[in-house]
Design a protein around this motif. Structure first.
Motif, PDB file in Angstrom:
ATOM      1  N   ALA A   1       0.837  -1.206   0.000  1.00  0.00           N
ATOM      2  CA  ALA A   1       0.000   0.000   0.000  1.00  0.00           C
ATOM      3  C   ALA A   1       0.867   1.250   0.000  1.00  0.00           C
ATOM      4  O   ALA A   1       0.609   2.210  -0.744  1.00  0.00           O
ATOM      5  CB  ALA A   1      -0.929   0.004   1.214  1.00  0.00           C
ATOM      6  N   LEU A   2       1.918   1.252   0.832  1.00  0.00           N
ATOM      7  CA  LEU A   2       2.825   2.403   0.883  1.00  0.00           C
ATOM      8  C   LEU A   2       3.558   2.562  -0.442  1.00  0.00           C
ATOM      9  O   LEU A   2       3.731   3.688  -0.934  1.00  0.00           O
ATOM     10  CB  LEU A   2       3.834   2.226   2.020  1.00  0.00           C
ATOM     11  N   PHE A   3       3.985   1.437  -1.001  1.00  0.00           N
ATOM     12  CA  PHE A   3       4.676   1.473  -2.294  1.00  0.00           C
ATOM     13  C   PHE A   3       3.769   2.047  -3.370  1.00  0.00           C
ATOM     14  O   PHE A   3       4.178   2.906  -4.158  1.00  0.00           O
ATOM     15  CB  PHE A   3       5.138   0.062  -2.667  1.00  0.00           C
ATOM     16  N   LEU A   4       2.528   1.562  -3.421  1.00  0.00           N
ATOM     17  CA  LEU A   4       1.588   2.025  -4.441  1.00  0.00           C
ATOM     18  C   LEU A   4       1.325   3.518  -4.318  1.00  0.00           C
ATOM     19  O   LEU A   4       1.310   4.241  -5.319  1.00  0.00           O
ATOM     20  CB  LEU A   4       0.289   1.225  -4.332  1.00  0.00           C
ATOM     21  N   VAL A   5       1.125   3.982  -3.092  1.00  0.00           N
ATOM     22  CA  VAL A   5       0.889   5.414  -2.884  1.00  0.00           C
ATOM     23  C   VAL A   5       2.104   6.220  -3.334  1.00  0.00           C
ATOM     24  O   VAL A   5       1.975   7.239  -4.037  1.00  0.00           O
ATOM     25  CB  VAL A   5       0.571   5.706  -1.403  1.00  0.00           C
ATOM     26  N   PHE A   6       3.295   5.756  -2.959  1.00  0.00           N
ATOM     27  CA  PHE A   6       4.529   6.451  -3.349  1.00  0.00           C
ATOM     28  C   PHE A   6       4.672   6.493  -4.866  1.00  0.00           C
ATOM     29  O   PHE A   6       5.062   7.512  -5.441  1.00  0.00           O
ATOM     30  CB  PHE A   6       5.735   5.747  -2.732  1.00  0.00           C
TER      31      PHE A   6
END
Length: 324
Positions: A156-161
């Protein structure tokens, strides 16, 4: 069958954009939605002041109409189509608000950086939770290897970034007549080929709809530009290409295929970091395209050079994914 769909998609989106632009540009001019130019920018850009902007609306309309029309020719639009349109429209709406505040409300900075970041994150999280609901794979493949890294909940953090980072990276590239229209068309074209190679036809159709819309827009955006896309277009394109890379599971390949956007962003990071730490600038001006302008290159030479480099990145990305 699908070959014809792809061909007609790019033709339709090109024609929709070419036909809409002559109607829309005078409308933008009448509303006085003209581009403002930064005082610290290259002096040659001051003559562009007042050129109609927010032309990204034309691009968005063309993409949405063409994608929905052409996917309906061989099937019903599926989840992939709706997700891509969601991200594209969401980031485009965010860019529209930014442009509208700057131009219509005469607030030069538009949305604050926090407001824009919050909007980008919210759209990215909606995208993530829909993918998660349908059991999307959270592993990230490492190009040129058989390895993959499962990020689990950290995906999720990767996708947002990825979405936030590339929407801003593409936005930074939109600084010269035709620069982003051309480089983005090349990058989306590469992902259309890659999606096709994976039989992800909905994504391929969407990608070529973007290519056609950008080529049509380039007719009016090439130097000397008659219209600019504004944040309405650039944020939408950045979000869209990041979403495509994620949905095709070629997240890291975007670093290569979208290499121009990465280089432009790195030039800004290097410039700001160097100035804060040493008080000195590495480049005459950032993003990088302005450095070459101030080094004596004509605007057209900079743009064509960046197109050529972007094409090389795209070809290399296709070669690695399809043949290596």
């Amino acid at each position: 069958m699908m070959e014809r769909v792809i061909l007609f998609t790019i033709l339709m989106s090109f024609l929709v954009t070419v036909l809409l632009s002559p109607l829309f540009i005078p409308f933008l001019r009448k509303l006085k939605f003209g581009q403002s130019i930064r005082d610290e920018g290259p002096k040659s850009h001051h003559k562009k002041k007042g050129t109609p902007t927010m032309g990204g609306i034309i691009i968005l309309l063309s993409i949405i109409v063409t994608t929905l029309t052409m996917t309906g020719k061989y099937s019903q639009p599926g989840l992939d189509t709706y997700l891509l349109l969601l991200v594209t429209f969401g980031y485009g709406l965010l860019g529209f608000l930014d442009d509208f505040i700057k131009i219509a409300l005469k607030r030069n900075l538009g949305l604050t950086s926090k407001q824009k970041l919050l909007g980008q994150i919210v759209i990215a999280l909606i995208f993530y939770f829909v993918l998660k609901r349908f059991g999307f794979d959270t592993a990230v493949e490492i190009p040129l290897t058989n390895w993959e890294l499962d990020l689990g909940p950290f995906y999720a953090l990767f996708l947002v970034f990825w979405l936030v980072g590339f929407s801003n990276a593409v936005n930074l590239t939109d600084g010269l007549d035709g620069l982003l229209s051309g480089t983005a068309a090349i990058a989306f074209g590469a992902f259309a080929i890659l999606a096709w190679s994976q039989s992800q036809y909905d994504i391929a159709v969407f990608s070529v709809a973007v290519v056609g819309a950008l080529l049509g827009f380039l007719v009016f955006n090439a130097h000397p530009a008659k219209v600019f896309m504004g944040d309405t277009g650039s944020l939408a394109l950045g979000g869209a290409i990041a979403a495509i890379a994620i949905m095709t599971k070629m997240e890291l390949m975007l670093l290569l295929v979208g290499g121009i956007f990465v280089i432009e962003t790195l030039s800004v990071i290097i410039q700001v970091t160097s100035f804060k730490l040493t008080g000195k600038r590495v480049f005459k001006m950032s993003p990088l395209h302005h450095h070459y302008e101030l080094s004596g290159w004509s605007e057209w030479r900079v743009v064509v050079t960046f197109w050529a480099v972007g094409l090389l990145f795209a070809i290399l990305g296709i070669y690695i994914e399809v043949w290596v």
